[in-house]
Scaffold this active site. Structure first.
Site, short mmCIF file in Angstrom:
data_model
loop_
_atom_site.label_atom_id
_atom_site.label_comp_id
_atom_site.label_asym_id
_atom_site.label_seq_id
_atom_site.Cartn_x
_atom_site.Cartn_y
_atom_site.Cartn_z
N GLU A 125 -77.49 -16.56 34.48
CA GLU A 125 -77.29 -17.67 33.53
C GLU A 125 -78.01 -18.89 34.09
O GLU A 125 -77.87 -19.17 35.28
CB GLU A 125 -75.81 -18.00 33.35
CG GLU A 125 -75.63 -19.00 32.23
CD GLU A 125 -74.14 -19.37 31.96
OE1 GLU A 125 -73.24 -18.87 32.65
OE2 GLU A 125 -73.93 -20.17 31.05
N GLU A 302 -63.37 -18.10 35.37
CA GLU A 302 -64.28 -16.95 35.20
C GLU A 302 -63.56 -15.79 34.51
O GLU A 302 -64.15 -15.11 33.67
CB GLU A 302 -64.86 -16.51 36.55
CG GLU A 302 -65.60 -17.60 37.33
CD GLU A 302 -66.60 -18.41 36.52
OE1 GLU A 302 -67.16 -17.88 35.54
OE2 GLU A 302 -66.81 -19.59 36.86
C1 7MF Z 1 -64.80 -24.15 36.70
O1 7MF Z 1 -69.28 -22.04 33.76
C2 7MF Z 1 -65.43 -25.05 35.88
C3 7MF Z 1 -66.80 -25.07 35.79
C4 7MF Z 1 -72.04 -21.43 34.74
C5 7MF Z 1 -72.14 -22.08 36.08
C6 7MF Z 1 -69.29 -21.74 36.13
O2 7MF Z 1 -68.53 -20.10 34.58
C7 7MF Z 1 -69.49 -21.11 34.77
C8 7MF Z 1 -70.89 -20.47 34.61
C9 7MF Z 1 -71.83 -24.55 36.35
C10 7MF Z 1 -71.04 -25.66 36.49
C11 7MF Z 1 -69.66 -25.53 36.54
C12 7MF Z 1 -69.07 -24.27 36.46
C13 7MF Z 1 -69.87 -23.12 36.30
C14 7MF Z 1 -71.28 -23.28 36.26
C15 7MF Z 1 -67.59 -24.19 36.52
C16 7MF Z 1 -66.93 -23.29 37.34
C17 7MF Z 1 -65.57 -23.27 37.42
N1 7MF Z 1 -70.97 -19.84 33.29
BR1 7MF Z 1 -73.67 -24.77 36.28
ZN ZN Z 2 -67.84 -21.41 32.63
#
Ligand code: 7MF
Ligand code: ZN
Length: 883
Positions: A125, A302
């Site tokens: 991603e 997640e």
């Molecule tokens: C809790 O969104 C809140 C935000 C993308 C990567 C994790 O699951 C995700 C991924 C970014 C920025 C913040 C978070 C994530 C990403 C995140 C993680 C945990 N799809 Br870039």
């Molecule tokens: Zn996310």
């Protein structure tokens, strides 16, 4: 304007010309080279004219071979450029074979397939899959994947991908293979592969419908014994989603891998989540309360994506908040249910104000659903995540938990297995509840933080209170014109005895129970008349922070002190205290520091001594607004004056309340073994806040910090003490820091904390020390965690030292952005965003920040990531980015 990267517009969306049904991927992993054989079952979409070219995405790939239906293609039959592979004449339905050669060990961008320590892992991603093979790398192309991984058995005994293992075998040269099949069609961004010598912590979960799921958390062997909290969190998240939304895990294997080199927090790959080690590993002696809390939240996040993101995915990347806003909100609900909901809410709003409000006021301003981007990685922002979650929370506030659940049920009934848009979500919410959300839709497309002004008039003769509410959103860098929004305004009216009064609106016959009411604000100016009052109440407005707006009401100091002491809404009780403190700090910033008003000292003393109150909430109430928050309230940010005012208030309160603080410090010691439970965390937090105050005044402050450090039996207390020691020039403090580094030299996550406390130090020479630490043998800028803990923390978290008047901080940052851009553009671009707010500072600083941006801009071969941030930052205000 210089070389601005090509822009992608939401309004240009077209559905894919060709679709992929099946993907078979074979990975031959090697120390030198990795070969990827891909076989795609492709067919032309119904709307596509026969003979239309097939265009696949691909970047930095070495193409080895290409065949259609097993007939090898020669160079005249296709076109390859920097970003794509085009096949001119393809049949309606065919098998496309593509062979690419990769060098994961040289991949420092950490996108696509790369190595972290001895491990192979992926991050796809948003657009990383195109760095593995040529493919229609867009989320609305969903396919079934079968993945075969071959590697050396000694180096990589564990070989993982999405779905279920369906075969394995030994080869003669010490190599072995494993095959995985994922039954769910998925977009390429959810593909994952992990290979390495890993420890596995196994458990099981049985769903209400009887599915027995194998749970496994994989880490490097050195981290065995630190996964118990993550496993407990995963099981809690699974049970919570079953209970709250009737959503079960749809897999037989739910795998989690912790990786030391990772650009972000974690990734929800189908059945194979990959996490930054920071959000998995915990043990009381190495992880703080905040770490424990974050692990639970990120594991939840997640896991919740499996429904909100994976089962229902995105049509295109402009819809990113469809999965992220919704999943952050679900994670917030989960965390609130795990304990201390008011504390959670306060912390959410504090981060929103510290990160999202400034973004909305910057050249990077964009709506929750952006209309245009050059590099999508630049739009994984506070606006998309946090304001996006606030938008979901507003649906929830307007519809209630039951209505929200009905809407979510309909969303899944309609769109399971599809790639959809924010409109589809809104339509499900509206249709399931038979409400009109037409105006509400503007939250997705309009950037900027609305200002809501409330005034009131009380008529004692007929017991009526008239509230006049106005809303206004100032123009933002991306959008000059703003329309009124549909805003849920939660209010209460507090009587003289401190209790809530019933809020009965004119025209209503039945008096509602005393408590919170939600008003629907839709107009630029609107009146609400409350009847049946016998006294003039104090209005408690925007309870629980019911909308992401700035609220303006002309409170007196006495009214704020009253709400601080009495409001039944814990969030607004905290908010009243923050408003009081902000008022004092802004006055001091303007006129020089002075005496702390007695009302404020008294309010703080009462709170400190309220033994019936939740210690965690007392700790929040005693935490002064951050320097960044104060800065946001000013037209021109005065970094030094803000720091001086806040430090002065901290010291003045400490002197006035020293005895009470000492009592609180003593009273809140936590006995017994470490438990990461809300109750104990609250007491540790309060005790450490008290210590932070006491460290400013007392003659024995150093001794107290050293004692706290020595007596700590957990990392929370250790770090609280170490942060205060890092503020001090004493030899004992230096010695403690040195001993800490020695003790934890082989523990990357703990060493990150050591770098961070020094980067955030209040010491005058913090900058010089950060520069010296950048040459420390343990400092490796290729590791994103390490980079963020030193350079990121200093530039983004130590305003007064970073924004030195001589501009040396900006030069330092620009040097790092330039150096990192050749290594890891995503991380470089995030760092560069710090400079985007250059217009907010005094002329001298502003000029120096602009010069730093221009120096970056002038570099040849800037990445799209950094190029876009810099171009937007320097753009004249008359150019607009509208999709
Ligand atoms: C809790 O969104 C809140 C935000 C993308 C990567 C994790 O699951 C995700 C991924 C970014 C920025 C913040 C978070 C994530 C990403 C995140 C993680 C945990 N799809 Br870039
Ligand atoms: Zn996310």
């Amino acid at each position: 304007m210089s070389t601005e990267p090509a822009t992608v517009y939401l309004s240009d969306y077209t559905s894919p010309a060709y679709l992929v049904d099946e993907v078979a991927l074979d990975f031959e992993l090697g120390d030198e080279e990795t070969l990827v054989y891909s076989r795609l079952q492709v067919h032309r979409a119904g709307h596509t004219a026969p003979g239309s070219p097939l265009v696949l995405d691909g970047e930095d790939l070495a193409l080895e071979a290409l065949a259609i239906d097993d007939r090898p293609l020669d160079a005249t039959e296709f076109d390859v450029d920097e970003r794509s592979l085009t096949l001119a004449g393809v049949p309606e339905r065919f098998t496309l074979s593509v062979t690419t050669r990769l060098r994961p060990q040289d991949n420092t961008r950490l996108e696509g397939l790369y190595r972290s320590g001895g491990m192979f892992c992926t991050q796809c991603e948003a657009e990383g899959f195109r760095r593995i093979t040529y493919f229609p790398d867009r989320p609305d192309v969903m396919a079934r994947y079968t993945v075969t991984i071959t590697a050396d058995r000694g180096a990589c005994p564990i070989l993982l991908s999405n779905g279920n293992p369906v075969g394995s075998g030994e080869l003669d040269d010490g190599r072995h293979w494993v095959r995985w099949h994922d039954p769910f069609p998925k977009p390429s961004y959810l593909f994952a592969l992990v290979a390495g010598d890993l420890h596995c912590h196994e458990d099981r979960h049985t769903t209400p419908s009887g599915r027995d799921i194998r749970l496994a958390i994989y880490t490097e062997h050195a981290n065995a014994g630190r996964t118990a909290h993550a496993m407990r969190s995963l099981k809690a998240a699974m049970a919570w989603d079953e209970r709250t939304y009737g959503l079960e895990c749809d897999l037989d294997n739910y795998l989690v891998v912790a990786v030391g080199d990772f650009n972000m927090g974690a990734m929800e790959n189908k059945g194979l989540n990959i996490f930054n080690t920071q959000y998995i590993l915990a043990r009381p002696d190495v992880a703080t309360d905040a770490d424990y809390t974050n692990i639970e939240a990120v594991i939840g996040h997640e896991y919740f994506h499996n429904w909100t993101g994976n089962r229902v995915t995105l049509r295109d990347w402009f819809q990113l908040s469809l999965k992220e806003g919704l999943t952050v909100f679900r994670e917030q609900q989960f965390s609130a249910d795990r304990g201390a909901p008011a504390v959670r809410r306060i912390q959410e709003v504090r981060t929103l104000r510290a990160a999202q409000f400034p973004e909305d006021a910057s050249p990077m301003a964009h709506p929750v659903r952006p209309g245009a981007y050059a590099e999508i990685n630049n739009f994984y922002t506070a606006t998309v995540y946090m304001k996006g979650a606030e938008v979901i929370r507003m649906y929830h506030t307007l519809l209630g938990q039951e209505g929200f659940r009905r809407g979510l049920d309909l969303y899944f009934r309609r769109h399971d297995g599809q790639a959809v848009t924010c409109e589809d979500f809104l339509a499900a919410m509206a249709d399931a509840n038979d409400v009109d959300l037409g105006q509400f839709a503007r939250w997705y497309n309009q950037s900027g933080t609305p200002v809501m002004r409330v005034s009131d008039e009380y008529d004692p003769a007929d017991g009526r209170l008239t509230l006049t509410v106005t809303q206004e959103t100032a123009p933002t860098a991306d959008q000059p014109d703003k329309a009124p929004l549909h805003i849920p305004l939660a209010i209460g009216l507090v009587g003289a005895d401190g209790a809530d009064l019933p809020v009965r609106l004119a025209g209503e016959t039945d008096a509602p129970a005393p408590g919170t009411r939600v008003l629907d604000v839709r107009e630029p100016e609107q009146r609400f008349v409350v009847e049946g009052l016998t006294e003039r109440p104090v209005p408690s407005l925007l309870r629980g922070f019911s909308a992401p707006v700035r609220l303006d009401y002309d409170y007196t100091d006495e009214q704020l002190a009253f709400l601080f002491a009495n409001d039944s809404d814990a969030f607004n009780r905290w908010e009243a205290g923050q408003r009081l403190a902000t008022r004092i700090l802004l006055r001091w910033v303007e006129n020089g520091v002075g005496e702390v008003p007695a009302t404020f000292v008294d309010a703080f003393r009462e709170t400190l001594n309220d033994t019936a109150a939740d210690p965690a909430l007392v700790a929040e109430a005693l935490t002064l607004p951050g320097e960044g928050f104060i800065a946001e309230q000013m037209a021109v940010i005065e970094v030094d004056a803000i720091h001086e005012a806040r430090e002065h208030l901290r010291a003045a309160l400490a002197r006035a309340l020293a005895a009470d603080l000492r009592t609180v410090y003593t009273r809140n010691a936590v006995d017994g073994p470490y438990r990461p439970e809300a109750e104990d965390m609250g007491r540790r937090r309060l005790r450490n806040v008290a210590l932070d105050y006491l460290a400013t005044v007392e003659d024995d402050a150093l001794a107290r910090c050293l004692a706290h450090y020595r007596e700590a039996d957990n990392m929370t207390d250790t770090m609280a003490a170490l942060a205060l020691l890092a503020d001090r020039p004493d030899a004992e403090a230096e010695a403690a820091l040195e001993a800490f580094a020695e003790r934890w030299r082989d523990d990357p996550l703990v060493l990150d904390k050591w770098f961070r406390v020094q980067a955030l130090s209040r010491r005058e020479d913090a900058f010089e020390r950060v520069r010296a630490l950048a040459a420390h043998p343990a400092f490796d800028p290729r590791n994103p965690n390490r980079l963020r803990s030193l350079i990121g923390a200093f530039c983004q978290g130590n305003a007064v030292r970073f924004h030195r008047a001589d501009g040396a901080g900006y030069t330092f940052l620009a040097d790092w952005v330039i150096e990192l851009d050749g290594m890891n553009p995503q991380v470089a671009a995030r760092l560069a965003k710090t400079l985007s707010r250059w217009r907010r500072y005094d002329p001298r600083r502003s000029e120096a920040m602009r010069a730093a941006l221009e120096r970056i801009e002038a570099r040849p071969a800037l990445s799209k990531d950094v190029g876009e941030v810099v171009a937007r930052s320097l753009e004249r205000s008359e150019d607009h980015h509208n999709g």
